[in-house]
Motif scaffolding. Structure first.
Motif, short mmCIF file in Angstrom:
data_model
loop_
_atom_site.label_atom_id
_atom_site.label_comp_id
_atom_site.label_asym_id
_atom_site.label_seq_id
_atom_site.Cartn_x
_atom_site.Cartn_y
_atom_site.Cartn_z
N TRP A 44 -55.67 10.92 14.73
CA TRP A 44 -56.25 12.21 14.87
C TRP A 44 -55.26 12.70 15.85
O TRP A 44 -54.21 13.80 15.58
N ARG A 45 -54.41 12.14 16.76
CA ARG A 45 -53.60 12.74 17.18
C ARG A 45 -52.34 13.36 16.95
O ARG A 45 -51.24 14.10 16.96
N LYS B 149 -58.84 5.74 15.43
CA LYS B 149 -58.93 6.95 14.84
C LYS B 149 -58.46 7.93 15.75
O LYS B 149 -57.57 8.78 15.69
N GLU C 15 -52.32 13.24 12.92
CA GLU C 15 -52.62 14.35 12.33
C GLU C 15 -52.63 15.99 12.87
O GLU C 15 -52.44 16.89 12.32
N THR C 16 -52.80 16.06 14.04
CA THR C 16 -53.14 17.35 14.94
C THR C 16 -52.07 18.12 15.65
O THR C 16 -51.69 18.84 16.05
N ARG D 270 -52.16 14.83 6.73
CA ARG D 270 -53.25 15.10 6.96
C ARG D 270 -53.07 15.64 5.01
O ARG D 270 -54.87 14.97 4.29
N VAL E 108 -61.36 9.09 6.74
CA VAL E 108 -60.08 8.89 8.30
C VAL E 108 -61.32 7.41 8.52
O VAL E 108 -60.02 6.25 8.90
#
Length: 293
Positions: free
Chosen positions: A45-46, A41, A48-49, A20, A30
């Motif tokens: 997101w999965r 997306k 980066e988190t 990220r 993003v």
């Protein structure tokens, strides 16, 4: 089954945070990143988190899109390989993905600070209490074998409190008095509160009670856990302190500095109104007497 000694979610979160930061340094939004990568997306997101493991090939694609040099790319690909290790909880196939992330963090933490208002925390539950609360949980109609499996998993979690390598985490718990009163009948609750007393004798466990007499406090928005992590090596920064809040259908993870400061201040406020350790133990003993009548 042996308890996993570190959990696989820490390298996943470290990798996600690094990726990220690479994206933001370009900078790419993003929307711009998913267009360049031709991904969705939710997938980005999965990653980066740290919700899911990342294949080294995907790390390579992301690093090329973000213009990372060879050394950075290879270091992050190695971190991706580490993130594929599985913890003990993977033997329980019905554990939601969002809770698997927490189990890895819980296993890797050096200190856990937890506030609970209505129930006894999972790390301190007796088998009977765990079985009762799982049976009455948000998932209705669980068959007996599923209840037993989840109870077994909850007992497995508690092994982190007695492990030797890595060092067992410190567990500091603050309970509202209501958690000692809201229960499942005398037999279950006397056993559960006796378990609390036994847990409180461990050198790494602290249990304090907030009596009703203190009135309102700053944690009125509900339970939370503050997780602190050790420095694994001089070459790698520790995971940032993270706030965890569990919801009926998922969970919330907060690790921005201002968020951690806010919850740390709430914890400090709870500490000022909670009974000290001897008085808390006496309060639990009194509740055992009340449940036994």
């Amino acid at each position: 089954m042996s308890t996993d000694n570190s959990g696989s979610t820490v390298p996943r979160r470290q990798l996600g945070r690094a990726l990220r930061q690479l994206r933001e340094a370009v900078p790419l939004t993003v929307v711009e990143a998913v267009a360049a990568l031709e991904w969705s997306k939710p997938r980005l997101w999965r990653y980066e988190t740290g919700q899911v493991p990342i294949h080294p090939n995907d790390v390579d694609v992301m690093c090329r899109a973000y213009g990372a040099d060879t050394n950075v790319t290879e270091a992050l690909k190695e971190l991706a390989r580490q993130s594929k290790a599985k913890g003990w909880w993977h033997a329980y196939s019905d554990i939601p993905e969002w809770f698997q992330l927490f189990l890895g963090m819980e296993s890797a933490a050096s200190r856990l600070r937890q506030y609970e208002a209505e129930v006894i925390p999972g790390l301190l539950q007796s088998p009977g209490y765990a079985r009762a609360i799982i049976s009455r949980g948000p998932i209705k109609g669980l068959p007996p074998d599923a209840v037993e499996r989840r109870t077994e998993m909850r007992m497995q979690r508690q092994r982190i409190l007695t492990r030797r390598e890595p060092k067992a985490p410190e567990l500091d718990v603050i309970l509202s008095e209501s958690a000692l009163l809201r229960g499942f009948g005398p037999e279950v609750m006397t056993d559960q509160l006796s378990c609390l007393l036994a847990f409180s004798e461990r050198p790494n466990v602290s249990i304090r009670v907030i009596p009703f007499s203190v009135g309102p406090h700053t944690a009125y928005q509900g339970p939370f856990v503050i997780l602190d992590f050790p420095r694994e090596s001089s070459a790698r920064d520790p995971e940032p302190t993270t706030i965890y809040q569990e919801l009926p259908t998922g969970s919330l993870y907060l690790d921005k500095a201002e968020e951690v400061e806010t919850y740390s201040a709430i914890w400090d406020d709870l500490s000022t109104v909670a009974l000290d350790l001897p008085a808390s133990r006496a309060a639990i003993e009194e509740k055992i007497k009340e449940w036994s009548r």
